[in-house]
Design an enzyme around this catalytic site. Structure first.
Site, PDB file in Angstrom:
ATOM      1  N   LEU A  13     -38.601  -3.131 -39.405  1.00  0.00           N
ATOM      2  CA  LEU A  13     -38.369  -4.239 -40.333  1.00  0.00           C
ATOM      3  C   LEU A  13     -37.342  -5.207 -39.776  1.00  0.00           C
ATOM      4  CD1 LEU A  13     -39.050  -5.533 -42.995  1.00  0.00           C
ATOM      5  CD2 LEU A  13     -37.411  -3.990 -44.121  1.00  0.00           C
ATOM      6  N   ASP A  32     -27.351  -1.708 -34.273  1.00  0.00           N
ATOM      7  CA  ASP A  32     -28.194  -0.525 -34.366  1.00  0.00           C
ATOM      8  C   ASP A  32     -27.576   0.555 -33.487  1.00  0.00           C
ATOM      9  OD1 ASP A  32     -30.517   1.309 -34.514  1.00  0.00           O
ATOM     10  OD2 ASP A  32     -31.552  -0.458 -35.314  1.00  0.00           O
ATOM     11  N   ASP A  50     -22.942   3.440 -34.171  1.00  0.00           N
ATOM     12  CA  ASP A  50     -23.392   4.608 -34.921  1.00  0.00           C
ATOM     13  C   ASP A  50     -22.723   4.548 -36.293  1.00  0.00           C
ATOM     14  OD1 ASP A  50     -23.956   7.084 -35.999  1.00  0.00           O
ATOM     15  OD2 ASP A  50     -23.378   8.224 -34.225  1.00  0.00           O
ATOM     16  N   GLY A  72     -30.283   3.335 -40.776  1.00  0.00           N
ATOM     17  CA  GLY A  72     -30.465   4.689 -41.262  1.00  0.00           C
ATOM     18  C   GLY A  72     -31.851   5.219 -40.961  1.00  0.00           C
ATOM     19  N   HIS A 112     -39.453   5.280 -52.648  1.00  0.00           N
ATOM     20  CA  HIS A 112     -39.478   6.743 -52.643  1.00  0.00           C
ATOM     21  C   HIS A 112     -38.377   7.349 -53.503  1.00  0.00           C
ATOM     22  CE1 HIS A 112     -42.824   6.823 -49.939  1.00  0.00           C
ATOM     23  NE2 HIS A 112     -42.203   5.976 -49.150  1.00  0.00           N
ATOM     24  N   TYR A 135     -35.617  11.960 -47.897  1.00  0.00           N
ATOM     25  CA  TYR A 135     -35.376  10.541 -47.654  1.00  0.00           C
ATOM     26  C   TYR A 135     -35.186   9.805 -48.979  1.00  0.00           C
ATOM     27  CZ  TYR A 135     -36.596   5.657 -46.840  1.00  0.00           C
ATOM     28  OH  TYR A 135     -36.602   4.284 -46.836  1.00  0.00           O
ATOM     29  N   LYS A 139     -31.784   7.755 -50.708  1.00  0.00           N
ATOM     30  CA  LYS A 139     -31.744   6.413 -51.289  1.00  0.00           C
ATOM     31  C   LYS A 139     -31.231   6.450 -52.729  1.00  0.00           C
ATOM     32  CE  LYS A 139     -33.139   4.180 -47.653  1.00  0.00           C
ATOM     33  NZ  LYS A 139     -32.235   3.262 -46.956  1.00  0.00           N
TER      34      LYS A 139
END
Length: 266
Positions: A13, A32, A50, A72, A112, A135, A139
């Site tokens: 993304l 990143d 990190d 993440g 999710h 996952y 979130k």
């Protein structure tokens, strides 16, 4: 904005949205855990970081007016990996933001968080969480952490429960969950420009005819998605068989995630 931070910039993304991000600030600081691909634009800089490294994250956030947090683990994985990237990493980001003037944050949450709702159910932001894996649980944690930092410290965050932010739908479930890149960019701009943001849950979904999610509680932001996945239905019907009516892709808003196994540690 003068300086925008984008975490997870090397991910799928992040790469897809880079051109749009470059127009949102005078300087865009990309970050990143891995090196970014391709050359940098004139207003882009890259900082490898990190998120589990608190001191590095503190430095990363310094001088930023806004943060788009895409960093993440973005799929189901071992808990140890999710723990470092999605829980510890997010905590470090919020502590860094608190120490550096509390720039607004766009947090890439996920559908999710509510994956076990059926596809014949229509829900709004007040619906209880029903995560479909570790996952999704991470979130849920992220949304709770952001809410606490807002209530306790006034840190504003847009909690964007992204559906399927890809170039175009690639399965029938995405006819409901798809969000176009342009609609995501317009949502980010609305969240950064709003006089008062707060800490709203926003469904990251385009104006699809068959969408499951009600965004009325975030209407005050003025975001009006324009794209509609319905224009891809005929193409899908010509090229892709429909899944069985008893398969997760047909039954649950989280799709296959509700049936995916939990990854065990080595």
């Amino acid at each position: 904005m003068k300086r925008l931070l984008v975490t997870g910039a090397a991910g799928g993304l992040g790469r897809a949205m880079r051109d749009r991000f470059s127009k949102m600030a005078d300087e865009v600081r990309l970050s990143d855990i891995v090196e970014i691909q391709g050359s940098l634009a004139a207003n882009e800089t890259f900082v490898r970081c990190d998120l589990a490294d608190a001191a590095a994250v503190h430095t990363l956030v310094q001088g930023c007016d806004g943060i788009i947090h895409l960093g993440g683990i973005s799929v189901e994985d071992k808990f140890s990996k999710i723990l470092n990237a999605n829980l510890l990493g997010l905590y470090n980001l919020y502590e860094a933001a608190r120490a550096n003037g509390q720039p607004r944050i766009i947090f890439a949450s996920s559908n999710h968080t509510i994956g076990f709702y059926r596809q014949d159910q229509h829900i709004d932001a007040s619906a209880p969480m029903r995560p479909d894996g570790l996952y999704g649980v991470s979130k849920c944690f992220g949304e709770a952490l952001a809410r606490m930092y807002f209530e306790k410290f006034g840190q504003e965050t847009a909690l964007v429960r992204i559906g399927s932010c890809v170039e175009k739908p690639v399965n029938y479930r995405m006819l409901s969950s798809w969000m176009s890149y342009d609609d995501f960019a317009s949502l980010i701009n609305c969240a950064f420009r709003a006089p008062l943001l707060g800490c709203p849950i926003i469904w990251g979904v385009s104006n699809n005819d068959s969408r499951w999610w009600d965004n009325s509680q975030a209407e005050y932001l003025g975001w009006r998605p324009k794209d509609n996945a319905e224009i891809y239905r005929a193409e899908l019907e010509k090229t892709l068989p429909r899944p069985g009516t008893d398969e997760p892709l047909s039954l649950y808003q989280g799709g296959q995630f509700v049936k995916d196994p939990i990854f065990t540690e080595d």
